[in-house]
Design a protein around this motif. Sequence first.
Motif, PDB file in Angstrom:
ATOM      1  N   ILE A 172      37.942  50.744  36.418  1.00  0.00           N
ATOM      2  CA  ILE A 172      38.626  49.451  36.470  1.00  0.00           C
ATOM      3  C   ILE A 172      38.766  49.218  37.934  1.00  0.00           C
ATOM      4  O   ILE A 172      38.929  49.982  38.730  1.00  0.00           O
ATOM      5  CB  ILE A 172      40.183  49.638  35.955  1.00  0.00           C
ATOM      6  N   SER A 173      38.369  48.185  38.452  1.00  0.00           N
ATOM      7  CA  SER A 173      38.061  47.699  39.755  1.00  0.00           C
ATOM      8  C   SER A 173      39.004  46.775  40.316  1.00  0.00           C
ATOM      9  O   SER A 173      39.518  46.666  41.588  1.00  0.00           O
ATOM     10  CB  SER A 173      36.466  46.889  39.987  1.00  0.00           C
ATOM     11  N   SER A 174      39.792  46.024  39.380  1.00  0.00           N
ATOM     12  CA  SER A 174      40.893  45.040  40.179  1.00  0.00           C
ATOM     13  C   SER A 174      41.575  44.611  38.987  1.00  0.00           C
ATOM     14  O   SER A 174      41.445  44.451  37.845  1.00  0.00           O
ATOM     15  CB  SER A 174      39.899  43.730  40.458  1.00  0.00           C
ATOM     16  N   ILE A 175      42.887  44.097  39.276  1.00  0.00           N
ATOM     17  CA  ILE A 175      43.859  43.434  38.624  1.00  0.00           C
ATOM     18  C   ILE A 175      44.621  42.447  39.179  1.00  0.00           C
ATOM     19  O   ILE A 175      44.970  42.532  40.132  1.00  0.00           O
ATOM     20  CB  ILE A 175      45.072  44.516  38.253  1.00  0.00           C
ATOM     21  N   ALA A 192      32.756  43.277  32.591  1.00  0.00           N
ATOM     22  CA  ALA A 192      33.796  42.532  31.699  1.00  0.00           C
ATOM     23  C   ALA A 192      35.165  42.334  32.514  1.00  0.00           C
ATOM     24  O   ALA A 192      35.470  42.975  33.263  1.00  0.00           O
ATOM     25  CB  ALA A 192      34.155  43.353  30.421  1.00  0.00           C
ATOM     26  N   VAL A 193      35.681  41.498  32.040  1.00  0.00           N
ATOM     27  CA  VAL A 193      36.915  41.057  32.513  1.00  0.00           C
ATOM     28  C   VAL A 193      37.843  40.947  31.137  1.00  0.00           C
ATOM     29  O   VAL A 193      37.481  40.340  29.903  1.00  0.00           O
ATOM     30  CB  VAL A 193      37.139  39.652  33.065  1.00  0.00           C
ATOM     31  N   THR A 211      38.532  40.197  25.554  1.00  0.00           N
ATOM     32  CA  THR A 211      37.552  40.732  26.475  1.00  0.00           C
ATOM     33  C   THR A 211      36.380  39.959  26.661  1.00  0.00           C
ATOM     34  O   THR A 211      35.897  39.118  25.639  1.00  0.00           O
ATOM     35  CB  THR A 211      36.912  41.919  25.826  1.00  0.00           C
ATOM     36  N   SER A 212      35.749  39.486  27.690  1.00  0.00           N
ATOM     37  CA  SER A 212      34.807  38.650  28.204  1.00  0.00           C
ATOM     38  C   SER A 212      33.771  39.202  29.081  1.00  0.00           C
ATOM     39  O   SER A 212      34.327  39.527  30.415  1.00  0.00           O
ATOM     40  CB  SER A 212      35.274  37.255  28.540  1.00  0.00           C
ATOM     41  N   ALA A 223      35.184  35.994  40.643  1.00  0.00           N
ATOM     42  CA  ALA A 223      34.967  37.508  40.525  1.00  0.00           C
ATOM     43  C   ALA A 223      33.813  37.865  41.495  1.00  0.00           C
ATOM     44  O   ALA A 223      32.836  37.144  41.805  1.00  0.00           O
ATOM     45  CB  ALA A 223      34.668  37.924  39.151  1.00  0.00           C
ATOM     46  N   ALA A 224      33.751  38.991  42.356  1.00  0.00           N
ATOM     47  CA  ALA A 224      32.838  39.562  42.991  1.00  0.00           C
ATOM     48  C   ALA A 224      32.011  40.307  42.196  1.00  0.00           C
ATOM     49  O   ALA A 224      32.455  41.371  41.657  1.00  0.00           O
ATOM     50  CB  ALA A 224      33.444  40.320  44.229  1.00  0.00           C
TER      51      ALA A 224
END
Length: 312
Positions: free
Chosen positions: A118-121, A140-141, A152-153, A180-181
Amino acid sequence: AREMDEVAVGDKAPAAKGGEAVVAFFTKLPERFHVQEDPLVVPAELARYGLSEVVNRLLSFDKPVPFDFLVDGEFLRTDLFAYLEARKLSSEKVLHLEYVLALSEPEESQVDEVPDWISSIVALGPLPSRWFAASSFDGAVRLYEAGAPRLTSRLAGVSITALGALLVPGDAASGSLLVAAGRDGAARACRIRQGEKPAVGPVVALRSPVHAQGLEAVALNEKADLLAGAGWDQDILVWNAGASLFTPVEEADAASTKRKAGGGGADAEEPKLVLTGHSQVVTSLRFGDSARYPFTLLSGSWDCSVRVWDIA
């Protein structure tokens, strides 16, 4: 504890630990939590727990409510006697104690296992928000409502390293804007619909033709007309955003609970601005408040600096 109408302040040193202290309680909580702010004499040995019991007696709630206490903006972490003694204050000094709701120990309620880091919330709305999004290195996000996974996308075929989100300006009920980066050097943008049938709209990807290294930070200003990205190239890229990047979710997408890969490609587009100055990877970006600092962008980097940019 007994209520006092008047307290004389003198040079008397703190009493022994079994002595007394003079306090006045106040709060910024809703009115049902208010008590009279008259000075009270209480045992000097009281700390947070004992003071919380005193306030609960004054409130006469059926079920006790745990409180925490601040003195001059700092949390009280000793008993009253130790506080007075450490500051060489008289035992007749009135301590004005602000009480706030105590935070309970965090409890793990739900766990969602995902296949990669998980990279970001980000919260999808003002805090406290029922909705939030999490990005992962699987590209995915994932959308969550009250901690439960809803959608989930897959935004890209590469790792997503950071997210930014904003309620749709002027129409918060219609969802959120997400940026998103990516590790491929592209910034991606899409529109999200929350609610009973959550969905993600078409993903638009932007990439500078001369900046190929991965992005580690992304931001969207409050008007949603500027998008910034930065990372391992050390430069900060600012693109024009606007409605073309955030196409509303189509009704057909709302019935899907999991979308297939999208936004894999990235259109090379010259940024509006390229801000140069950092000497290491840029890891954090934030636009200034639109009312006070409408032309300000802040950045943080591994070069141990925070920079403030005028982007007017």
